[in-house]
Design a protein around this motif. Structure first.
Motif, PDB file in Angstrom:
ATOM      1  N   SER A  16       5.710   8.981  -4.197  1.00 49.82           N
ATOM      2  CA  SER A  16       6.016   9.556  -5.514  1.00 49.82           C
ATOM      3  C   SER A  16       5.062  10.713  -5.803  1.00 49.82           C
ATOM      4  CB  SER A  16       5.831   8.458  -6.576  1.00 49.82           C
ATOM      5  OG  SER A  16       5.973   8.978  -7.877  1.00 49.82           O
ATOM      6  N   ILE A  18       2.467  13.414  -6.623  1.00 48.73           N
ATOM      7  CA  ILE A  18       1.612  14.317  -5.855  1.00 48.73           C
ATOM      8  C   ILE A  18       1.625  13.924  -4.368  1.00 48.73           C
ATOM      9  CG2 ILE A  18      -0.789  15.078  -5.571  1.00 48.73           C
ATOM     10  CD1 ILE A  18      -1.112  14.628  -8.655  1.00 48.73           C
ATOM     11  N   ASP A  37       2.733   3.700   1.074  1.00 44.51           N
ATOM     12  CA  ASP A  37       2.903   3.385  -0.347  1.00 44.51           C
ATOM     13  C   ASP A  37       3.157   1.888  -0.487  1.00 44.51           C
ATOM     14  OD1 ASP A  37       3.675   5.483  -2.890  1.00 44.51           O
ATOM     15  OD2 ASP A  37       4.264   3.383  -3.185  1.00 44.51           O
ATOM     16  N   LEU A  38       2.927   1.399  -1.691  1.00 44.12           N
ATOM     17  CA  LEU A  38       3.276   0.007  -2.026  1.00 44.12           C
ATOM     18  C   LEU A  38       4.779  -0.191  -2.034  1.00 44.12           C
ATOM     19  CD1 LEU A  38       1.410  -1.211  -5.258  1.00 44.12           C
ATOM     20  CD2 LEU A  38       1.456  -2.336  -3.034  1.00 44.12           C
ATOM     21  N   ARG A  42      10.458   3.757  -2.724  1.00 44.20           N
ATOM     22  CA  ARG A  42       9.966   5.114  -2.955  1.00 44.20           C
ATOM     23  C   ARG A  42       9.671   5.837  -1.643  1.00 44.20           C
ATOM     24  NH1 ARG A  42       5.676   4.981  -8.009  1.00 44.20           N
ATOM     25  NH2 ARG A  42       7.224   4.850  -9.660  1.00 44.20           N
ATOM     26  N   ALA A  61       2.131  -0.547   2.436  1.00 43.92           N
ATOM     27  CA  ALA A  61       0.862  -1.281   2.387  1.00 43.92           C
ATOM     28  C   ALA A  61       0.224  -1.119   1.013  1.00 43.92           C
ATOM     29  CB  ALA A  61      -0.114  -0.761   3.449  1.00 43.92           C
ATOM     30  N   ASN A  62      -0.538  -2.130   0.658  1.00 40.55           N
ATOM     31  CA  ASN A  62      -1.367  -2.058  -0.550  1.00 40.55           C
ATOM     32  C   ASN A  62      -2.731  -1.527  -0.125  1.00 40.55           C
ATOM     33  OD1 ASN A  62      -2.940  -2.410  -2.778  1.00 40.55           O
ATOM     34  ND2 ASN A  62      -2.416  -4.561  -3.108  1.00 40.55           N
ATOM     35  N   VAL A  63      -3.015  -0.286  -0.497  1.00 42.30           N
ATOM     36  CA  VAL A  63      -4.250   0.337  -0.015  1.00 42.30           C
ATOM     37  C   VAL A  63      -5.448   0.030  -0.912  1.00 42.30           C
ATOM     38  CG1 VAL A  63      -3.132   2.143   1.332  1.00 42.30           C
ATOM     39  CG2 VAL A  63      -3.689   2.579  -1.075  1.00 42.30           C
ATOM     40  N   ASN A  89      -4.929   9.250  -1.903  1.00 46.49           N
ATOM     41  CA  ASN A  89      -4.232   9.794  -3.076  1.00 46.49           C
ATOM     42  C   ASN A  89      -3.683   8.732  -4.027  1.00 46.49           C
ATOM     43  OD1 ASN A  89      -2.500  11.921  -4.558  1.00 46.49           O
ATOM     44  ND2 ASN A  89      -0.989  10.473  -3.764  1.00 46.49           N
ATOM     45  N   TYR A 155      -9.801   4.670 -16.187  1.00 44.15           N
ATOM     46  CA  TYR A 155      -9.372   5.760 -15.301  1.00 44.15           C
ATOM     47  C   TYR A 155     -10.495   6.781 -15.155  1.00 44.15           C
ATOM     48  CZ  TYR A 155      -6.295   9.410 -13.402  1.00 44.15           C
ATOM     49  OH  TYR A 155      -5.712  10.385 -12.610  1.00 44.15           O
ATOM     50  N   LYS A 159     -12.409   7.725 -11.751  1.00 44.23           N
ATOM     51  CA  LYS A 159     -12.261   9.080 -11.203  1.00 44.23           C
ATOM     52  C   LYS A 159     -13.626   9.772 -11.095  1.00 44.23           C
ATOM     53  CE  LYS A 159      -7.914   9.191 -10.168  1.00 44.23           C
ATOM     54  NZ  LYS A 159      -7.450   9.371  -8.786  1.00 44.23           N
ATOM     55  N   GLY A 186      -5.020  18.672 -13.084  1.00 46.16           N
ATOM     56  CA  GLY A 186      -5.071  18.504 -14.535  1.00 46.16           C
ATOM     57  C   GLY A 186      -3.955  17.554 -14.938  1.00 46.16           C
ATOM     58  N   VAL A 188      -0.050  16.577 -14.365  1.00 47.92           N
ATOM     59  CA  VAL A 188       1.038  16.794 -13.416  1.00 47.92           C
ATOM     60  C   VAL A 188       2.191  15.861 -13.763  1.00 47.92           C
ATOM     61  CG1 VAL A 188       1.640  16.895 -10.968  1.00 47.92           C
ATOM     62  CG2 VAL A 188      -0.739  17.216 -11.670  1.00 47.92           C
ATOM     63  N   THR A 190       4.628  13.422 -13.027  1.00 45.44           N
ATOM     64  CA  THR A 190       4.894  12.463 -11.942  1.00 45.44           C
ATOM     65  C   THR A 190       5.354  11.152 -12.591  1.00 45.44           C
ATOM     66  OG1 THR A 190       2.693  11.459 -11.946  1.00 45.44           O
ATOM     67  CG2 THR A 190       2.947  13.450 -10.617  1.00 45.44           C
ATOM     68  N   ASN A 191       5.340  10.084 -11.808  1.00 46.51           N
ATOM     69  CA  ASN A 191       5.729   8.773 -12.363  1.00 46.51           C
ATOM     70  C   ASN A 191       4.531   7.956 -12.842  1.00 46.51           C
ATOM     71  OD1 ASN A 191       8.576   8.898 -11.955  1.00 46.51           O
ATOM     72  ND2 ASN A 191       8.192   8.711  -9.754  1.00 46.51           N
TER      73      ASN A 191
HETATM   74  P1  NAD Z   1       2.709   8.465  -9.123  1.00 43.16           P
HETATM   75  O1  NAD Z   1       2.716   7.195  -9.877  1.00 43.16           O
HETATM   76  O2  NAD Z   1       3.857   9.390  -9.287  1.00 43.16           O
HETATM   77  O3  NAD Z   1       2.497   8.170  -7.569  1.00 43.16           O
HETATM   78  C1  NAD Z   1       1.515   7.262  -7.120  1.00 43.16           C
HETATM   79  C2  NAD Z   1       2.065   6.457  -5.957  1.00 43.16           C
HETATM   80  O4  NAD Z   1       1.000   5.592  -5.527  1.00 43.16           O
HETATM   81  C3  NAD Z   1       3.253   5.555  -6.330  1.00 43.16           C
HETATM   82  O5  NAD Z   1       4.334   5.783  -5.455  1.00 43.16           O
HETATM   83  C4  NAD Z   1       2.704   4.137  -6.202  1.00 43.16           C
HETATM   84  O6  NAD Z   1       3.666   3.207  -5.730  1.00 43.16           O
HETATM   85  C5  NAD Z   1       1.579   4.334  -5.188  1.00 43.16           C
HETATM   86  N1  NAD Z   1       0.565   3.294  -5.301  1.00 43.16           N
HETATM   87  C6  NAD Z   1      -0.033   2.824  -6.418  1.00 43.16           C
HETATM   88  N2  NAD Z   1      -0.882   1.847  -6.113  1.00 43.16           N
HETATM   89  C7  NAD Z   1      -0.843   1.686  -4.772  1.00 43.16           C
HETATM   90  C8  NAD Z   1      -1.495   0.815  -3.870  1.00 43.16           C
HETATM   91  N3  NAD Z   1      -2.371  -0.116  -4.283  1.00 43.16           N
HETATM   92  N4  NAD Z   1      -1.211   0.924  -2.551  1.00 43.16           N
HETATM   93  C9  NAD Z   1      -0.319   1.838  -2.117  1.00 43.16           C
HETATM   94  N5  NAD Z   1       0.328   2.692  -2.929  1.00 43.16           N
HETATM   95  C10 NAD Z   1       0.071   2.610  -4.243  1.00 43.16           C
HETATM   96  O7  NAD Z   1       1.334   9.177  -9.551  1.00 43.16           O
HETATM   97  P2  NAD Z   1       0.702  10.614  -9.250  1.00 43.16           P
HETATM   98  O8  NAD Z   1       0.527  11.260 -10.567  1.00 43.16           O
HETATM   99  O9  NAD Z   1       1.402  11.324  -8.172  1.00 43.16           O
HETATM  100  O10 NAD Z   1      -0.738  10.140  -8.787  1.00 43.16           O
HETATM  101  C11 NAD Z   1      -1.280  10.444  -7.517  1.00 43.16           C
HETATM  102  C12 NAD Z   1      -2.775  10.646  -7.683  1.00 43.16           C
HETATM  103  O11 NAD Z   1      -3.020  11.788  -8.507  1.00 43.16           O
HETATM  104  C13 NAD Z   1      -3.502   9.485  -8.360  1.00 43.16           C
HETATM  105  O12 NAD Z   1      -4.740   9.246  -7.703  1.00 43.16           O
HETATM  106  C14 NAD Z   1      -3.753  10.008  -9.752  1.00 43.16           C
HETATM  107  O13 NAD Z   1      -4.863   9.414 -10.364  1.00 43.16           O
HETATM  108  C15 NAD Z   1      -3.991  11.472  -9.463  1.00 43.16           C
HETATM  109  N6  NAD Z   1      -3.853  12.353 -10.618  1.00 43.16           N
HETATM  110  C16 NAD Z   1      -2.673  12.456 -11.267  1.00 43.16           C
HETATM  111  C17 NAD Z   1      -2.577  13.299 -12.367  1.00 43.16           C
HETATM  112  C18 NAD Z   1      -1.293  13.466 -13.136  1.00 43.16           C
HETATM  113  O14 NAD Z   1      -1.314  14.119 -14.189  1.00 43.16           O
HETATM  114  N7  NAD Z   1      -0.174  12.929 -12.660  1.00 43.16           N
HETATM  115  C19 NAD Z   1      -3.702  14.036 -12.783  1.00 43.16           C
HETATM  116  C20 NAD Z   1      -4.893  13.893 -12.093  1.00 43.16           C
HETATM  117  C21 NAD Z   1      -4.956  13.064 -10.993  1.00 43.16           C
END
Ligand code: NAD
Length: 251
Positions: A16, A18, A37-38, A42, A61-63, A89, A155, A159, A186, A188, A190-191
Protein backbone atom coordinates in the motif's frame (compact mmCIF):
# COMPACT_ATOMS: atom_id res chain seq x y z
CA UNK A 1 16.18 7.90 -12.32
CA UNK A 2 19.44 6.28 -11.07
CA UNK A 3 20.13 2.71 -12.19
CA UNK A 4 19.71 0.14 -9.40
CA UNK A 5 21.39 -2.48 -11.56
CA UNK A 6 19.61 -5.62 -10.38
CA UNK A 7 20.06 -4.86 -6.67
CA UNK A 8 18.19 -7.29 -4.45
CA UNK A 9 15.87 -5.09 -2.41
CA UNK A 10 13.43 -5.88 0.37
CA UNK A 11 10.63 -3.33 0.76
CA UNK A 12 8.35 -3.75 3.78
CA UNK A 13 4.83 -2.40 3.78
CA UNK A 14 4.85 -2.89 0.00
CA UNK A 15 1.13 -3.59 -0.22
CA UNK A 16 0.00 0.00 0.00
CA UNK A 17 0.84 3.68 -0.13
CA UNK A 18 4.49 4.69 -0.05
CA UNK A 19 5.75 1.08 -0.04
CA UNK A 20 3.79 0.21 -3.17
CA UNK A 21 5.07 3.34 -4.92
CA UNK A 22 8.63 2.49 -3.85
CA UNK A 23 8.20 -1.03 -5.21
CA UNK A 24 7.10 0.35 -8.57
CA UNK A 25 9.97 2.85 -8.70
CA UNK A 26 12.63 0.31 -7.65
CA UNK A 27 11.45 -2.16 -10.30
CA UNK A 28 11.46 0.64 -12.89
CA UNK A 29 15.02 1.51 -11.83
CA UNK A 30 16.16 -2.07 -12.45
CA UNK A 31 16.13 -3.51 -8.92
CA UNK A 32 14.90 -6.99 -8.06
CA UNK A 33 12.30 -6.37 -5.38
CA UNK A 34 11.16 -8.71 -2.64
CA UNK A 35 7.95 -7.01 -1.59
CA UNK A 36 6.71 -7.78 1.92
CA UNK A 37 3.46 -6.98 3.72
CA UNK A 38 1.08 -8.33 6.35
CA UNK A 39 -1.72 -8.35 3.82
CA UNK A 40 -1.69 -10.96 1.05
CA UNK A 41 -4.52 -9.13 -0.73
CA UNK A 42 -2.70 -5.83 -0.81
CA UNK A 43 0.49 -7.51 -2.00
CA UNK A 44 -1.41 -9.20 -4.81
CA UNK A 45 -2.74 -5.78 -5.86
CA UNK A 46 0.82 -4.42 -5.87
CA UNK A 47 2.04 -7.34 -8.00
CA UNK A 48 -0.88 -6.97 -10.43
CA UNK A 49 -0.34 -3.22 -10.77
CA UNK A 50 3.39 -3.58 -11.50
CA UNK A 51 3.21 -6.78 -13.57
CA UNK A 52 6.93 -7.63 -13.53
CA UNK A 53 7.09 -11.25 -12.33
CA UNK A 54 10.83 -11.66 -12.97
CA UNK A 55 11.77 -8.54 -11.02
CA UNK A 56 9.14 -8.67 -8.28
CA UNK A 57 8.36 -11.42 -5.78
CA UNK A 58 5.92 -11.02 -2.92
CA UNK A 59 6.05 -12.42 0.59
CA UNK A 60 3.54 -12.21 3.43
CA UNK A 61 5.13 -11.55 6.83
CA UNK A 62 4.69 -9.58 10.01
CA UNK A 63 7.86 -7.52 10.11
CA UNK A 64 7.39 -6.65 13.78
CA UNK A 65 8.23 -10.23 14.88
CA UNK A 66 11.66 -11.89 14.73
CA UNK A 67 10.71 -15.35 13.39
CA UNK A 68 8.91 -14.03 10.31
CA UNK A 69 11.75 -11.54 9.75
CA UNK A 70 14.33 -14.35 9.60
CA UNK A 71 11.94 -16.24 7.29
CA UNK A 72 11.69 -13.15 5.07
CA UNK A 73 15.48 -12.89 4.70
CA UNK A 74 15.76 -16.59 3.91
CA UNK A 75 12.93 -16.48 1.38
CA UNK A 76 14.47 -13.43 -0.30
CA UNK A 77 17.84 -15.19 -0.55
CA UNK A 78 16.14 -18.22 -2.10
CA UNK A 79 14.22 -16.09 -4.61
CA UNK A 80 16.87 -13.57 -5.69
CA UNK A 81 20.03 -14.05 -3.60
CA UNK A 82 21.21 -12.23 -0.47
CA UNK A 83 19.51 -8.92 0.19
CA UNK A 84 21.54 -5.83 -0.72
CA UNK A 85 19.05 -3.03 0.04
CA UNK A 86 16.38 -2.97 2.76
CA UNK A 87 13.64 -0.35 2.87
CA UNK A 88 12.22 -0.51 6.39
CA UNK A 89 8.98 1.16 5.39
CA UNK A 90 6.07 -0.64 7.12
CA UNK A 91 4.51 1.60 9.74
CA UNK A 92 1.25 2.40 11.47
CA UNK A 93 -0.41 5.53 12.84
CA UNK A 94 -1.60 6.01 16.41
CA UNK A 95 -5.05 7.66 16.00
CA UNK A 96 -3.25 11.00 16.57
CA UNK A 97 -3.77 10.22 20.26
CA UNK A 98 -2.07 12.42 22.88
CA UNK A 99 -0.11 10.78 25.70
CA UNK A 100 -3.13 10.83 28.04
CA UNK A 101 -5.12 8.72 25.55
CA UNK A 102 -2.24 6.32 24.82
CA UNK A 103 -2.99 3.07 26.60
CA UNK A 104 -0.41 0.30 26.94
CA UNK A 105 -1.83 -1.66 24.01
CA UNK A 106 -1.67 1.29 21.58
CA UNK A 107 1.85 2.22 22.72
CA UNK A 108 3.12 -1.36 22.36
CA UNK A 109 1.56 -1.87 18.93
CA UNK A 110 2.99 1.34 17.48
CA UNK A 111 6.38 0.67 19.10
CA UNK A 112 6.45 -2.91 17.75
CA UNK A 113 5.71 -2.01 14.13
CA UNK A 114 7.43 1.38 13.80
CA UNK A 115 10.61 0.79 15.81
CA UNK A 116 11.13 -2.76 17.10
CA UNK A 117 10.47 -4.18 13.62
CA UNK A 118 13.15 -2.06 11.89
CA UNK A 119 15.56 -2.90 14.75
CA UNK A 120 14.96 -6.65 14.36
CA UNK A 121 15.24 -6.50 10.55
CA UNK A 122 18.49 -4.51 10.80
CA UNK A 123 20.01 -6.83 13.41
CA UNK A 124 19.10 -9.93 11.41
CA UNK A 125 20.37 -8.61 8.06
CA UNK A 126 23.60 -6.91 9.11
CA UNK A 127 25.93 -9.88 9.76
CA UNK A 128 25.72 -11.14 6.15
CA UNK A 129 26.04 -7.59 4.80
CA UNK A 130 29.12 -6.97 6.93
CA UNK A 131 30.64 -10.19 5.69
CA UNK A 132 30.16 -8.99 2.11
CA UNK A 133 31.33 -5.46 3.00
CA UNK A 134 28.20 -3.74 1.67
CA UNK A 135 24.58 -3.10 2.52
CA UNK A 136 22.08 -0.27 2.24
CA UNK A 137 19.15 0.65 4.47
CA UNK A 138 16.50 3.22 3.60
CA UNK A 139 14.25 3.76 6.61
CA UNK A 140 10.92 5.52 6.31
CA UNK A 141 11.04 8.15 9.03
CA UNK A 142 8.67 11.13 9.06
CA UNK A 143 8.69 14.83 9.75
CA UNK A 144 7.44 13.52 13.13
CA UNK A 145 11.07 12.35 13.52
CA UNK A 146 11.98 16.02 14.02
CA UNK A 147 8.85 17.76 15.31
CA UNK A 148 6.45 17.12 18.19
CA UNK A 149 3.27 18.58 16.76
CA UNK A 150 2.55 16.79 13.48
CA UNK A 151 1.27 13.35 14.63
CA UNK A 152 0.16 11.54 17.77
CA UNK A 153 2.33 10.84 20.82
CA UNK A 154 3.35 7.21 20.21
CA UNK A 155 3.90 7.75 16.48
CA UNK A 156 6.08 10.80 17.16
CA UNK A 157 8.14 8.94 19.78
CA UNK A 158 8.72 5.94 17.49
CA UNK A 159 9.56 8.10 14.48
CA UNK A 160 12.15 9.97 16.56
CA UNK A 161 13.40 6.49 17.49
CA UNK A 162 13.82 5.27 13.92
CA UNK A 163 15.86 8.37 13.10
CA UNK A 164 18.15 7.52 16.02
CA UNK A 165 18.36 3.90 14.81
CA UNK A 166 19.28 5.20 11.34
CA UNK A 167 22.07 7.45 12.61
CA UNK A 168 23.43 4.82 15.03
CA UNK A 169 23.71 2.11 12.36
CA UNK A 170 25.52 4.52 10.02
CA UNK A 171 27.88 5.53 12.82
CA UNK A 172 28.53 1.94 13.87
CA UNK A 173 29.10 0.39 10.44
CA UNK A 174 29.64 3.22 7.91
CA UNK A 175 33.33 2.39 7.67
CA UNK A 176 32.49 -1.25 6.83
CA UNK A 177 30.41 -0.54 3.73
CA UNK A 178 27.00 -0.03 5.31
CA UNK A 179 24.89 2.99 4.40
CA UNK A 180 21.79 3.70 6.48
CA UNK A 181 19.62 6.72 5.67
CA UNK A 182 16.05 7.80 6.06
CA UNK A 183 13.36 9.59 4.16
CA UNK A 184 10.97 11.87 6.02
CA UNK A 185 7.66 12.32 4.23
CA UNK A 186 5.32 15.10 5.29
CA UNK A 187 1.69 14.30 4.56
CA UNK A 188 1.05 11.60 1.97
CA UNK A 189 -2.31 10.33 0.76
CA UNK A 190 -2.21 6.60 1.62
CA UNK A 191 -4.25 4.07 3.61
CA UNK A 192 -2.44 4.78 6.89
CA UNK A 193 -5.40 6.46 8.59
CA UNK A 194 -8.08 4.30 6.96
CA UNK A 195 -10.73 3.05 9.40
CA UNK A 196 -8.93 4.73 12.25
CA UNK A 197 -10.85 6.27 15.11
CA UNK A 198 -8.94 9.57 15.08
CA UNK A 199 -8.70 11.27 18.47
CA UNK A 200 -10.55 14.61 18.65
CA UNK A 201 -8.34 15.72 21.54
CA UNK A 202 -5.22 14.76 19.60
CA UNK A 203 -6.36 16.65 16.51
CA UNK A 204 -7.16 19.73 18.60
CA UNK A 205 -3.67 19.63 20.14
CA UNK A 206 -2.03 19.38 16.69
CA UNK A 207 -3.87 22.27 15.07
CA UNK A 208 -0.89 24.64 15.19
CA UNK A 209 1.26 22.10 13.35
CA UNK A 210 -1.46 21.03 10.94
CA UNK A 211 -2.42 24.59 10.02
CA UNK A 212 0.62 24.99 7.78
CA UNK A 213 0.26 21.62 6.04
CA UNK A 214 0.89 21.83 2.27
CA UNK A 215 -1.28 19.87 -0.18
CA UNK A 216 -0.84 16.12 0.36
CA UNK A 217 1.75 14.19 -1.64
CA UNK A 218 1.30 10.76 -3.19
CA UNK A 219 3.58 7.76 -2.67
CA UNK A 220 5.00 8.44 -6.13
CA UNK A 221 6.32 11.78 -4.84
CA UNK A 222 8.31 9.92 -2.15
CA UNK A 223 9.61 6.90 -4.08
CA UNK A 224 12.35 8.64 -6.15
CA UNK A 225 14.00 9.81 -2.91
CA UNK A 226 14.28 6.19 -1.76
CA UNK A 227 15.63 5.09 -5.17
CA UNK A 228 18.28 7.82 -4.97
CA UNK A 229 19.36 6.79 -1.47
CA UNK A 230 19.65 3.15 -2.59
CA UNK A 231 21.75 4.09 -5.62
CA UNK A 232 25.45 4.70 -6.22
CA UNK A 233 24.61 8.38 -6.71
CA UNK A 234 24.16 8.54 -2.92
CA UNK A 235 27.43 6.70 -2.13
CA UNK A 236 28.72 9.56 0.07
CA UNK A 237 25.45 9.97 1.99
CA UNK A 238 25.18 8.18 5.32
CA UNK A 239 23.33 8.59 8.61
CA UNK A 240 20.99 11.30 7.41
CA UNK A 241 17.35 11.72 6.51
CA UNK A 242 15.97 13.49 3.46
CA UNK A 243 12.84 15.49 4.19
CA UNK A 244 10.21 15.41 1.43
CA UNK A 245 7.38 17.57 2.72
CA UNK A 246 6.91 20.47 0.27
CA UNK A 247 8.34 22.79 2.90
CA UNK A 248 6.03 21.85 5.79
CA UNK A 249 8.95 21.77 8.26
CA UNK A 250 10.02 25.21 7.03
CA UNK A 251 7.06 26.68 8.93
P1 NAD B 1 -0.17 2.47 4.36
O1 NAD B 1 -1.04 2.08 5.48
O2 NAD B 1 -0.81 2.94 3.10
O3 NAD B 1 0.84 1.29 4.02
C1 NAD B 1 1.54 0.60 5.04
C2 NAD B 1 1.60 -0.88 4.70
O4 NAD B 1 2.35 -1.50 5.75
C3 NAD B 1 0.22 -1.57 4.67
O5 NAD B 1 0.05 -2.26 3.46
C4 NAD B 1 0.25 -2.51 5.87
O6 NAD B 1 -0.45 -3.72 5.64
C5 NAD B 1 1.74 -2.76 6.03
N1 NAD B 1 2.08 -3.16 7.40
C6 NAD B 1 1.67 -2.59 8.56
N2 NAD B 1 2.16 -3.26 9.59
C7 NAD B 1 2.91 -4.28 9.10
C8 NAD B 1 3.65 -5.32 9.69
N3 NAD B 1 3.74 -5.48 11.02
N4 NAD B 1 4.29 -6.20 8.87
C9 NAD B 1 4.21 -6.07 7.53
N5 NAD B 1 3.51 -5.09 6.92
C10 NAD B 1 2.87 -4.21 7.70
O7 NAD B 1 0.78 3.61 4.97
P2 NAD B 1 1.88 4.58 4.34
O8 NAD B 1 1.41 5.95 4.60
O9 NAD B 1 2.26 4.18 2.98
O10 NAD B 1 3.06 4.30 5.37
C11 NAD B 1 4.32 3.81 4.98
C12 NAD B 1 5.37 4.44 5.88
O11 NAD B 1 5.40 5.86 5.67
C13 NAD B 1 5.11 4.26 7.38
O12 NAD B 1 6.33 3.97 8.04
C14 NAD B 1 4.60 5.62 7.80
O13 NAD B 1 4.84 5.89 9.15
C15 NAD B 1 5.42 6.52 6.90
N6 NAD B 1 4.89 7.87 6.74
C16 NAD B 1 3.67 8.07 6.20
C17 NAD B 1 3.19 9.37 6.07
C18 NAD B 1 1.85 9.67 5.46
O14 NAD B 1 1.42 10.83 5.51
N7 NAD B 1 1.16 8.69 4.88
C19 NAD B 1 3.99 10.45 6.50
C20 NAD B 1 5.22 10.20 7.06
C21 NAD B 1 5.68 8.90 7.16
Amino acid sequence: MPDLDGRVTIITGAGSGIGRAMTEAFVAAGARVFAVDLSAERLAETADAIAAPDALKTHVANVAVEGPIVGMLEACAAAFGPVEVICNNAGILDRMAPVTETDDALWQKVLDVNLTGPFLVTRAALPAMLERGSGIFVNTCSIASFLGGRAGFAYTATKHGILGLTRAVAAEYGDRGIRCNGIAPGSVKTNISLDMNISDAGMALRQKGLATRPPQATGADMAPVAVFLASEAAHYINGTCIVADAGWTAY
